[in-house]
Design a protein around this motif. Structure first.
Motif, short mmCIF file in Angstrom:
data_model
loop_
_atom_site.label_atom_id
_atom_site.label_comp_id
_atom_site.label_asym_id
_atom_site.label_seq_id
_atom_site.Cartn_x
_atom_site.Cartn_y
_atom_site.Cartn_z
N GLU A 93 30.47 11.05 13.83
CA GLU A 93 29.85 10.02 13.01
C GLU A 93 30.60 9.78 11.71
N HIS A 94 30.41 8.60 11.15
CA HIS A 94 30.93 8.33 9.81
C HIS A 94 30.34 9.34 8.83
N LYS A 95 31.01 9.60 7.76
CA LYS A 95 30.64 10.54 6.69
C LYS A 95 30.81 12.00 7.08
N LYS A 96 30.83 12.28 8.38
CA LYS A 96 31.02 13.68 8.79
C LYS A 96 31.87 13.79 10.05
N SER A 97 32.99 13.09 10.02
CA SER A 97 33.89 13.12 11.17
C SER A 97 34.73 14.39 11.15
N ARG A 98 35.36 14.66 12.29
CA ARG A 98 36.25 15.82 12.40
C ARG A 98 37.59 15.36 12.93
N ILE A 99 38.66 15.99 12.45
CA ILE A 99 40.01 15.61 12.91
C ILE A 99 40.23 16.12 14.33
N ILE A 100 40.70 15.23 15.22
CA ILE A 100 40.98 15.67 16.59
C ILE A 100 42.46 15.56 16.93
N ASN A 101 43.21 14.85 16.12
CA ASN A 101 44.65 14.77 16.39
C ASN A 101 45.40 14.26 15.15
N VAL A 102 46.57 14.79 14.95
CA VAL A 102 47.43 14.29 13.88
C VAL A 102 48.75 13.88 14.55
N PHE A 103 49.07 12.62 14.43
CA PHE A 103 50.30 12.09 15.05
C PHE A 103 51.49 12.55 14.20
N LYS A 104 52.48 13.16 14.86
CA LYS A 104 53.51 13.84 14.06
C LYS A 104 54.78 13.05 13.80
N GLU A 150 30.75 32.17 6.42
CA GLU A 150 29.38 32.45 5.93
C GLU A 150 29.30 32.17 4.43
N MET A 151 30.29 32.67 3.68
CA MET A 151 30.22 32.49 2.22
C MET A 151 30.17 31.02 1.86
N SER A 152 31.02 30.21 2.51
CA SER A 152 31.02 28.80 2.12
C SER A 152 29.80 28.07 2.67
N SER A 153 29.36 28.40 3.88
CA SER A 153 28.15 27.74 4.40
C SER A 153 26.95 28.09 3.54
N LEU A 154 26.97 29.26 2.93
CA LEU A 154 25.82 29.70 2.13
C LEU A 154 25.96 29.35 0.66
N GLY A 155 26.96 28.54 0.33
CA GLY A 155 27.00 27.99 -1.03
C GLY A 155 28.30 28.12 -1.80
N ALA A 156 29.27 28.92 -1.33
CA ALA A 156 30.52 29.06 -2.09
C ALA A 156 31.40 27.83 -1.86
N LYS A 157 31.43 26.96 -2.87
CA LYS A 157 32.06 25.64 -2.71
C LYS A 157 33.58 25.71 -2.55
N VAL A 158 34.16 26.87 -2.85
CA VAL A 158 35.63 26.97 -2.92
C VAL A 158 36.34 26.50 -1.65
N MET A 159 35.74 26.68 -0.48
CA MET A 159 36.31 26.11 0.75
C MET A 159 35.21 25.36 1.50
N GLN A 160 35.60 24.26 2.15
CA GLN A 160 34.62 23.51 2.92
C GLN A 160 34.30 24.29 4.21
N PRO A 161 33.02 24.51 4.56
CA PRO A 161 32.71 25.29 5.76
C PRO A 161 33.41 24.78 7.02
N ALA A 162 33.36 23.46 7.27
CA ALA A 162 33.96 22.93 8.51
C ALA A 162 35.45 23.25 8.57
N SER A 163 36.10 23.28 7.41
CA SER A 163 37.54 23.54 7.40
C SER A 163 37.83 24.97 7.84
N ILE A 164 36.92 25.88 7.54
CA ILE A 164 37.12 27.28 7.94
C ILE A 164 36.91 27.42 9.45
N GLN A 165 35.98 26.63 9.99
CA GLN A 165 35.83 26.63 11.46
C GLN A 165 37.14 26.17 12.10
N ASP A 166 37.71 25.10 11.56
CA ASP A 166 38.99 24.60 12.10
C ASP A 166 40.07 25.67 11.98
#
Ligand code: ADP
Ligand code: ASP
Ligand code: MG
Length: 404
Positions: free
Chosen positions: A107-118, A202-218
């Motif tokens: 969805e818009h506002k919360k999309s995820r990257i699926i490919n980067v053309f090199k 866990e730290m970022s999902s629970l409030g530590a703004k320093v890294m975006q949670p979704a980025s850590i999943q990636d």
């Protein structure tokens, strides 16, 4: 080709002076003879300002237009960085996500990257240029601009590192790395040398703004090692990496907290199988994220009180959905906005008994009442009165020797 990805956050590019400093950092990296790809966030405050404009235009601003508007901040900072690099004699240009292109899904506002053309970027790198790529934005299969949720430039840097098989991904920010808790809130916070993806997530999902949670999943899925460090002073930062690379001598790695939770209690809910599902179904359909949940059975088993937490911004919508939900009967609804979730996180707790007891004891000693509890394998969260956050975080920090 040895590639290093450098990501700069909002404060790091927050003024003309800061952008000049960033150009200096980039030029130092160029001296190492590696190929440099830069990812930038918008200048501090710009994204917030654009978001508030959408709210002033309409409470129903179309998500697709939100993405067009809100991603504009990154275009500005990238052009300024390339402009400064050109000024000091370095070949560089800005690359907007659709020019790379960076493809997203969801969805818009919360999309995820699926490919980067090199190809285009590789060609530009081979020509000796330094590409400055907009973080936070991408393009979807309908050829529309998308964004990656707040803080999403982290995810852009990590996915670009994955696709270009970068040797390093350095996240430059306004603190020296990941700390045991927010160093701008607790002065005894200590920098962590290495942290596992699981703990960071866990730290970022629970409030530590320093890294975006979704980025850590990636990063975890793609095994991208991340260095988090300061763009203000040149000191070693934090390595986010797989658990195997970390010695296991800590019970607790960090303490996170939230400041924008609300607690909703439905009093005297008529109890029957499926009642919880009936309450939460409309919330989930409206993308309202329910976090902690507790249900108390009354002594006669006919009625129950159900308490759950949501984000403050969802309170109004949640109350409306509950009041018009014909599938549930209850006596009253209580809403408290002054709550905060404090969590301790650490893989060490899997093998160490007594951590829960120590946490509760430390809070009790400080006369902090626990309202709701939730646990997982590597974290324990408690809901407390917001006025006690600092006291609670300090107490837990001390109890688990995090300032040592
Ligand atoms: P950027 O603009 O560089 O992406 P953010 O503002 O998104 O930076 O994240 C950095 C901020 O995260 C810091 O200024 C700090 O206040 C906050 N923060 C919260 N928890 C932590 C933590 N455990 N370690 C380091 N920083 C934290
Ligand atoms: N500029 C975006 C935001 O403020 C993305 C980011 O900073 O990573 O959320
Ligand atoms: Mg950020």
């Amino acid at each position: 080709m040895k590639i290093v990805v450098l990501k700069f956050g909002g404060t790091s590019v927050g003024s003309i002076d800061r952008i000049k400093k960033v150009a200096k950092i980039i030029s130092n990296h160029i001296k190492t003879k590696k190929k440099i790809i830069v990812v930038s966030s918008a200048m501090a405050g710009v994204t917030n300002d654009l978001i508030s404009k959408t709210k002033n235009i309409s409470s129903n601003f179309a998500p697709s237009e939100y993405d067009v508007l809100v991603s504009a901040g990154e275009q500005i900072s990238c052009a300024l960085i390339s402009g400064r690099l050109n000024h000091i004699g370095i070949k560089s240009r800005s690359w907007l996500s659709w020019q790379v292109p960076i493809f997203t899904e969801g969805e818009h506002k919360k999309s995820r990257i699926i490919n980067v053309f090199k190809n285009r970027i590789l060609k530009y790198l081979k020509s000796g240029g330094v590409p400055i790529i907009t973080g936070f934005q991408g393009v979807n299969n309908k050829n529309r601009l998308t964004t990656l949720e707040r803080g999403g430039s982290d995810a852009s840097a990590i996915m670009i590192s994955k696709y270009f098989k970068a040797e390093k991904c350095i996240i430059y920010t306004d603190v020296e790395g990941v700390f045991s808790t927010d160093p701008n809130f607790i002065k005894n916070a200590k920098k962590i040398k290495k942290i596992s993806y699981e703990e960071m997530l866990e730290m970022s999902s629970l409030g530590a703004k320093v890294m975006q949670p979704a980025s850590i999943q990636d990063a975890r899925l793609n095994r991208v090692n991340i260095n988090v460090k300061s763009s203000f002073i040149d000191k070693p930062g934090t390595l986010i990496t797989k658990r195997k690379n970390i010695s296991k001598d800590r019970i607790i790695t960090g303490v996170s907290f939230t400041k924008n939770d609300s607690k909703i209690t439905l009093v005297g809910v008529v109890d029957r199988p499926g009642v919880a599902a009936s309450i939460f179904e409309p919330l989930s359909k409206n993308s309202i994220n329910v976090d902690m949940v507790v249900q108390n059975i009354s002594s006669d088993g006919k009625e129950t009180d159900l308490t759950f937490t949501i984000k403050n911004e969802d309170v109004f919508k949640t109350e409306k959905l509950i009041m018009k939900n014909k599938k549930i009967n209850f006596k009253s609804i209580l809403i408290k906005k002054n709550v905060s979730k404090v969590s301790i996180i650490g893989v060490g707790m899997i093998t160490t008994p007594g951590v829960t007891y120590r946490m509760f004891k430390a809070l009790a000693k400080n006369k902090i009442n626990i309202q709701v509890i939730s646990t997982s394998e590597i974290k324990i969260s408690v809901l407390i009165n917001k006025k006690n956050i600092k006291k609670a975080v300090n107490a837990l920090h001390k109890e688990f020797n995090l300032d040592k």
